[in-house]
Write an enzyme that holds these catalytic residues in place. Structure first.
Site, PDB file in Angstrom:
ATOM      1  N   THR A   1      38.481  73.060  59.573  1.00 24.60           N
ATOM      2  CA  THR A   1      38.385  74.415  59.016  1.00 24.60           C
ATOM      3  C   THR A   1      39.564  75.223  59.569  1.00 24.60           C
ATOM      4  O   THR A   1      39.388  76.087  60.426  1.00 24.60           O
ATOM      5  CB  THR A   1      37.043  75.095  59.400  1.00 24.60           C
TER       6      THR A   1
ATOM      7  N   LEU B   1      33.175  69.966  72.070  1.00 26.92           N
ATOM      8  CA  LEU B   1      33.989  68.900  72.669  1.00 26.92           C
ATOM      9  C   LEU B   1      35.396  69.401  72.972  1.00 26.92           C
ATOM     10  O   LEU B   1      36.055  69.956  72.090  1.00 26.92           O
ATOM     11  CB  LEU B   1      34.103  67.709  71.708  1.00 26.92           C
TER      12      LEU B   1
ATOM     13  N   PHE C   1      38.015  77.455  84.143  1.00 28.99           N
ATOM     14  CA  PHE C   1      38.826  78.324  83.281  1.00 28.99           C
ATOM     15  C   PHE C   1      39.466  79.468  84.045  1.00 28.99           C
ATOM     16  O   PHE C   1      39.554  80.587  83.557  1.00 28.99           O
ATOM     17  CB  PHE C   1      38.011  78.816  82.080  1.00 28.99           C
ATOM     18  N   LEU C   2      39.874  79.170  85.260  1.00 25.96           N
ATOM     19  CA  LEU C   2      40.566  80.183  86.060  1.00 25.96           C
ATOM     20  C   LEU C   2      41.936  79.674  86.498  1.00 25.96           C
ATOM     21  O   LEU C   2      42.441  80.062  87.540  1.00 25.96           O
ATOM     22  CB  LEU C   2      39.717  80.563  87.281  1.00 25.96           C
TER      23      LEU C   2
ATOM     24  N   LYS D   1      29.128  79.395  68.763  1.00 26.13           N
ATOM     25  CA  LYS D   1      30.383  78.647  68.835  1.00 26.13           C
ATOM     26  C   LYS D   1      31.591  79.581  68.979  1.00 26.13           C
ATOM     27  O   LYS D   1      32.426  79.422  69.872  1.00 26.13           O
ATOM     28  CB  LYS D   1      30.519  77.759  67.585  1.00 26.13           C
TER      29      LYS D   1
ATOM     30  N   GLU E   1      39.267  68.575  73.601  1.00 25.46           N
ATOM     31  CA  GLU E   1      40.185  67.466  73.338  1.00 25.46           C
ATOM     32  C   GLU E   1      40.593  66.843  74.660  1.00 25.46           C
ATOM     33  O   GLU E   1      40.766  67.537  75.664  1.00 25.46           O
ATOM     34  CB  GLU E   1      41.421  67.974  72.600  1.00 25.46           C
TER      35      GLU E   1
ATOM     36  N   ASP F   1      35.844  59.286  55.349  1.00 21.03           N
ATOM     37  CA  ASP F   1      36.993  60.187  55.223  1.00 21.03           C
ATOM     38  C   ASP F   1      37.649  59.957  53.873  1.00 21.03           C
ATOM     39  O   ASP F   1      37.725  58.827  53.394  1.00 21.03           O
ATOM     40  CB  ASP F   1      37.996  59.920  56.354  1.00 21.03           C
TER      41      ASP F   1
ATOM     42  N   CYS G   1      41.500  75.162  68.565  1.00 23.05           N
ATOM     43  CA  CYS G   1      40.276  75.973  68.534  1.00 23.05           C
ATOM     44  C   CYS G   1      40.465  77.418  68.968  1.00 23.05           C
ATOM     45  O   CYS G   1      40.176  78.334  68.198  1.00 23.05           O
ATOM     46  CB  CYS G   1      39.202  75.320  69.394  1.00 23.05           C
TER      47      CYS G   1
HETATM   48  C1  UDX Z   1      38.060  74.151  73.328  1.00 22.59           C
HETATM   49  C2  UDX Z   1      36.672  74.391  73.937  1.00 22.59           C
HETATM   50  O1  UDX Z   1      36.744  74.303  75.359  1.00 22.59           O
HETATM   51  C3  UDX Z   1      35.660  73.419  73.360  1.00 22.59           C
HETATM   52  O2  UDX Z   1      34.371  73.689  73.882  1.00 22.59           O
HETATM   53  C4  UDX Z   1      35.686  73.604  71.847  1.00 22.59           C
HETATM   54  O3  UDX Z   1      34.736  72.939  71.198  1.00 22.59           O
HETATM   55  C5  UDX Z   1      37.065  73.278  71.324  1.00 22.59           C
HETATM   56  O4  UDX Z   1      37.986  74.184  71.914  1.00 22.59           O
HETATM   57  P1  UDX Z   1      40.058  72.462  73.734  1.00 22.59           P
HETATM   58  O5  UDX Z   1      40.800  73.159  72.650  1.00 22.59           O
HETATM   59  O6  UDX Z   1      40.044  70.982  73.746  1.00 22.59           O
HETATM   60  O7  UDX Z   1      38.520  72.891  73.773  1.00 22.59           O
HETATM   61  O8  UDX Z   1      40.748  72.940  75.081  1.00 22.59           O
HETATM   62  P2  UDX Z   1      40.314  73.538  76.466  1.00 22.59           P
HETATM   63  O9  UDX Z   1      40.309  72.476  77.483  1.00 22.59           O
HETATM   64  O10 UDX Z   1      39.116  74.359  76.345  1.00 22.59           O
HETATM   65  O11 UDX Z   1      41.590  74.468  76.746  1.00 22.59           O
HETATM   66  C6  UDX Z   1      42.003  75.448  75.796  1.00 22.59           C
HETATM   67  C7  UDX Z   1      43.302  76.088  76.204  1.00 22.59           C
HETATM   68  O12 UDX Z   1      43.122  76.910  77.353  1.00 22.59           O
HETATM   69  C8  UDX Z   1      44.399  75.086  76.569  1.00 22.59           C
HETATM   70  O13 UDX Z   1      45.628  75.545  76.045  1.00 22.59           O
HETATM   71  C9  UDX Z   1      44.426  75.103  78.089  1.00 22.59           C
HETATM   72  O14 UDX Z   1      45.666  74.761  78.638  1.00 22.59           O
HETATM   73  C10 UDX Z   1      44.066  76.558  78.354  1.00 22.59           C
HETATM   74  N1  UDX Z   1      43.448  76.752  79.690  1.00 22.59           N
HETATM   75  C11 UDX Z   1      42.197  76.289  79.930  1.00 22.59           C
HETATM   76  C12 UDX Z   1      44.136  77.432  80.673  1.00 22.59           C
HETATM   77  O15 UDX Z   1      45.282  77.882  80.474  1.00 22.59           O
HETATM   78  N2  UDX Z   1      43.520  77.636  81.880  1.00 22.59           N
HETATM   79  C13 UDX Z   1      42.270  77.185  82.147  1.00 22.59           C
HETATM   80  O16 UDX Z   1      41.776  77.409  83.272  1.00 22.59           O
HETATM   81  C14 UDX Z   1      41.587  76.472  81.146  1.00 22.59           C
END
Ligand code: UDX
Length: 443
Positions: free
Chosen positions: A85, A152, A250-251, A205, A154, A30, A261
């Site tokens: 990015t 991944l 994701f529901l 992606k 977070e 880094d 992201c």
């Molecule tokens: C995301 C992608 O899932 C991952 O594959 C990618 O590489 C990076 O971006 P992340 O940002 O860590 O990961 O969060 P994620 O757990 O996917 O949730 C994203 C957002 O959606 C959060 O704000 C979360 O609270 C929201 N969410 C997710 C909901 O509101 N409801 C859900 O059912 C799932």
């Protein structure tokens, strides 16, 4: 295998630590020497479940090293670029300055055949331009430029690293595929390893994240509908999710999606497509409606309390399991509440320092959830930290001015909050005759 990872953020560090744990020699590089100094002195720079133990273990075994000298890539078989990015302030696409800088920095040090893999999320055909840039800077470099997108989450980065749904390798080079398949050998038979064209990997992606963002937006909209038609969102989500074509993940309704992201990638995808004269209407709508949802949620809270009220905010990070507040709906909701003249007392188990940078002195930063509740007219749960579900609600009630909770993550069970006026998402009760008339079928 010898691996160099460039960038020690939320992607680079778990990736480097993960590959070391799989038996490789890893050096994480880094430019920020303060970060490297910290990592070299035994202090981890980010919070990520399970990461710290693996970092200490592999560091003490001597297979995980840290450096701010880019020349250290010379020894690597695979160089993984995992720099940030962020959204470009003007183009609204991914800002590639750190990526191109990394490419320029590594070019003179490619002294033997090397696979250079881009893990950062980058616009389609970035692989091609980085390949050209390296070849121009070092015409004798023997390398393949591969797209190796990361998926991944977070808070679950370590879990996801070891349990990926799929591994995508974007390249036409058989030589590079051979090396990367060796690197990913521990996953063989457990996970689908998909080899695609480089541009396809780059699209995969963005298209994955945009799809998931739309799924969240969809369930939030259905949740709004449930509130008006006497249905319960949890039951509806379960019923939908049991269809294997839809799936149960994701529901969960919430205050909108956030993080480093989804907001960035949906925006970048929509703008990239526009440049190709393609309108991604669904993605455009997701971007607009997700912004609106955060504002709507702030108004929903404010409408439950009198003017000049105090709101206790539980949760500032964009989701639980992380200290990250980037594009956090909770922070945006706080901003809107402040604009509406509400006083805020906020608490988050991990995100206080990061939130302070965003919200400055406009908010009282509480010592714990009970302190946040002190004198508040309503308690708003904005992030789904499991510790909020374990609070002593009698103590919370005693601290508050009014016994009111709004739970924007549907974290609590109703019987936990007896004696409170309790509001959650996606539950309608059709209490009024007017609502019944509205929903009644038209003959
Ligand atoms: C995301 C992608 O899932 C991952 O594959 C990618 O590489 C990076 O971006 P992340 O940002 O860590 O990961 O969060 P994620 O757990 O996917 O949730 C994203 C957002 O959606 C959060 O704000 C979360 O609270 C929201 N969410 C997710 C909901 O509101 N409801 C859900 O059912 C799932």
């Amino acid at each position: 295998m010898n691996i160099a990872v460039i960038g020690t953020g939320y992607v680079g560090l778990p990736t480097g630590v993960g590959f070391a744990e799989l038996g490789n020699n890893v050096i994480c590089i880094d430019k920020l020497s303060a970060k490297i100094d910290m990592l070299n002195s035994g202090k981890i720079t980010i919070f990520e479940e399970g990461l710290e133990d693996l970092y200490h273990k592999n560091r003490s075994e001597g297979v995980l090293k840290f450096s701010s000298d880019i020349g250290d890539i010379e020894w690597a078989d695979v160089v993984i670029i995992a720099v940030g990015t962020p959204t470009h302030p003007v183009t609204k696409e991914a800002d590639l300055k750190y990526l191109y800088q990394a490419a320029e920095d590594i070019a003179p040090h490619l002294k033997k055949y090397t696979v250079v893999a881009i893990k950062s999320t980058v616009p389609v055909s970035t692989g091609e331009s980085v390949e050209k840039l390296i070849a121009k800077m070092n015409p004798s470099a023997d390398f393949d430029l591969v797209s190796l997108p990361e998926f991944l989450r977070e808070g679950f980065a370590v879990y996801d690293f070891f349990n990926p749904d799929r591994i995508v390798i974007g390249t036409d080079s058989e030589r590079a595929v051979l090396i990367l398949k060796r690197l990913y050998e521990p996953f063989e038979g457990k996970t689908k390893i998909l080899v695609t064209a480089r541009n396809s990997a780059e699209v995969i992606k963005y298209a994955s994240n945009a799809f998931l963002a739309m799924k969240v937006l969809y369930i939030n909209e259905i949740s709004n509908f449930c509130e008006k038609c006497g249905a319960r969102i949890e039951e509806v989500a379960l019923g939908i999710g049991l269809d294997s074509r839809i799936g149960p993940k994701f529901l969960k309704p919430g205050p909108g999606y956030g993080g480093s992201c989804f907001p960035k990638d949906t925006l970048a995808l929509a703008n990239m497509a526009k440049r190709c004269n393609v309108n991604l209407h669904l993605t455009d709508t997701a971007i607009e409606k997700n912004e609106q949802r955060k504002i709507d949620m702030a108004h929903r809270i404010a409408e439950l309390v009198p003017d000049g009220a105090t709101v206790a905010v539980l949760g500032l990070t964009y989701k639980s399991g992380t200290d990250d507040v980037r594009e956090s709906p909770a922070v945006d909701i706080c901003r809107e509440l402040l604009r509406l003249g509400v006083a805020l007392r906020a608490y988050d188990p991990k995100g206080m320092n990061n939130a302070r940078e965003q919200l400055k002195d406009a908010v009282y930063y509480a010592k714990n959830p009970y302190d946040a509740a002190g004198g508040a007219d309503i308690l708003a749960i904005l992030t789904e930290w499991s510790e909020f579900a374990k609070l002593n609600f009698r103590r919370v009630k005693a601290a508050m001015r009014q016994a009111k909770i709004i739970d924007l993550r549907n974290l609590l069970a109703r019987d936990q909050v007896e004696g409170f006026e309790y509001h959650r998402l996606g539950e309608g009760c059709l209490e009024s005759e007017k609502m019944r008339e509205q929903i009644a079928p038209i003959n």
